[in-house]
Enzyme design. Structure first.
Site, PDB file in Angstrom:
ATOM      1  N   TRP A 119     -47.258  37.795  32.599  1.00 34.50           N
ATOM      2  CA  TRP A 119     -47.207  37.808  31.136  1.00 34.50           C
ATOM      3  C   TRP A 119     -46.959  36.416  30.555  1.00 34.50           C
ATOM      4  O   TRP A 119     -47.264  36.172  29.388  1.00 34.50           O
ATOM      5  CB  TRP A 119     -46.145  38.785  30.654  1.00 34.50           C
ATOM      6  N   TRP A 159     -49.953  50.071  39.046  1.00 38.45           N
ATOM      7  CA  TRP A 159     -48.693  49.475  38.594  1.00 38.45           C
ATOM      8  C   TRP A 159     -48.312  50.007  37.218  1.00 38.45           C
ATOM      9  O   TRP A 159     -47.160  50.352  36.966  1.00 38.45           O
ATOM     10  CB  TRP A 159     -48.820  47.955  38.566  1.00 38.45           C
ATOM     11  N   HIS A 275     -47.865  38.046  44.279  1.00 35.47           N
ATOM     12  CA  HIS A 275     -47.839  37.965  42.815  1.00 35.47           C
ATOM     13  C   HIS A 275     -46.809  36.958  42.324  1.00 35.47           C
ATOM     14  O   HIS A 275     -47.100  36.132  41.468  1.00 35.47           O
ATOM     15  CB  HIS A 275     -47.562  39.346  42.230  1.00 35.47           C
TER      16      HIS A 275
END
Length: 299
Positions: A119, A159, A275
């Site tokens: 994000w 997710w 990630h």
């Protein structure tokens, strides 16, 4: 807007995180940020994602400072030491963009090198596109800027379903599960520190639901406008992705194709990095970014 503020003692003696807290007020809420390095030095803006906080960058911050840069690493509203509105409806993509823009304007940050992951990229790329003059370079790391015009991949949808349906949301375990390397119990606890209980997790629960996955999402048009800027962006633009992240895989090639400033840059895929590549390869990622900054000149 009602909000909670995580008690300060939750952040005491966290491993590898000796940084003093700093705060600004954004939209009536207190936003925390790390500020390290000389104020007059060139600024690196480190934006985290879901469900982490500035702790994610603890391995990288000292290396930027040692290289002569200033680091600003905020906690997004709802995360870290920043205030946490209690209602999920209080969190919108636009508000996150506005909150970060307010921080940048209040600190009067200029000549910024943006580093956005997850994000941090979705928000940071919007901010950079809307405040283009303040930014010198962009580094994207395991992130994307969706408009909803193309369907998301199955890994993201899994997710998203988990984030909305899981009876408990354990941020530390989420981070652990999206790393290629093992995390100690103390580090896992540090990722849980901002969230004493479920009441503090409205922002973490809401974030996955804010990603545009349909063309008529409220964020779709603003993101398309941001792409109009990025498709003309000729300032240096670097992709530094991990090789083991199923959610953002391929996003680096998309940026390289679409952004003019990404041409002839030393893009890198970090091996054995999932990630949260800041955990897996934080020091290596910092050195890659430092070399990129030293080797490129903003227009």
């Amino acid at each position: 807007m009602e909000y909670l503020r995580t008690p300060d003692e939750r952040f005491e003696n966290l491993p590898g995180y000796p940084f003093a807290p700093h705060y600004v007020e954004v939209g009536g809420l207190r936003m925390h940020y790390v500020a390290e390095g000389a104020p007059e030095a060139e600024t690196v803006l480190l934006l985290h994602g879901e469900p982490s906080w500035s702790y994610l960058y603890r391995k990288m911050i000292p290396l930027f400072v040692e290289a002569g840069y200033r680091v600003i690493a905020p906690d997004l509203i709802g995360f870290g030491r920043s205030d946490k509105p209690t209602e999920r409806a209080d969190y919108t993509y636009q508000r996150h963009v506005d909150w970060v823009k307010s921080l940048i304007e209040q600190l009067d940050l200029k000549n910024i090198t943006l580093v956005g992951q997850d994000w941090g990229g979705l928000i940071g790329l919007r901010v950079a596109a809307e405040e283009e003059k303040r930014f010198a370079r962009i580094v994207t790391a395991n992130t994307f800027l969706p408009t909803g015009d193309e369907p998301p991949n199955e890994a993201f949808l899994r997710w998203r379903r988990f984030s909305q349906e899981a009876p408990t949301f354990d941020a530390g375990r989420v981070v652990k599960g999206a790393c290629a390397t093992a995390l100690t119990t103390e580090v896992i606890q540090a990722y849980n520190a901002p969230f004493p209980d479920e009441r503090y997790q409205a922002g973490a629960r809401q974030f996955p639901a804010l990603v545009p996955i349909t063309p008529d999402d409220p964020a779709s048009m603003p993101n398309r406008k941001a792409w109009e800027v990025l498709e003309k962006w000729d300032k240096p633009f670097l992709t530094a992705f991990g090789d083991s992240d199923p959610i953002t895989r391929g996003g680096d090639r998309y940026f390289q194709k679409k952004v003019p400033g990404a041409q002839n840059q030393p893009h890198i895929t970090l091996s054995e990095a999932a990630h949260f590549l800041q955990e897996d390869k934080g020091e290596e990622l910092a050195q890659v970014i430092i070399a990129f900054m030293r080797g490129s000149q903003a227009n």
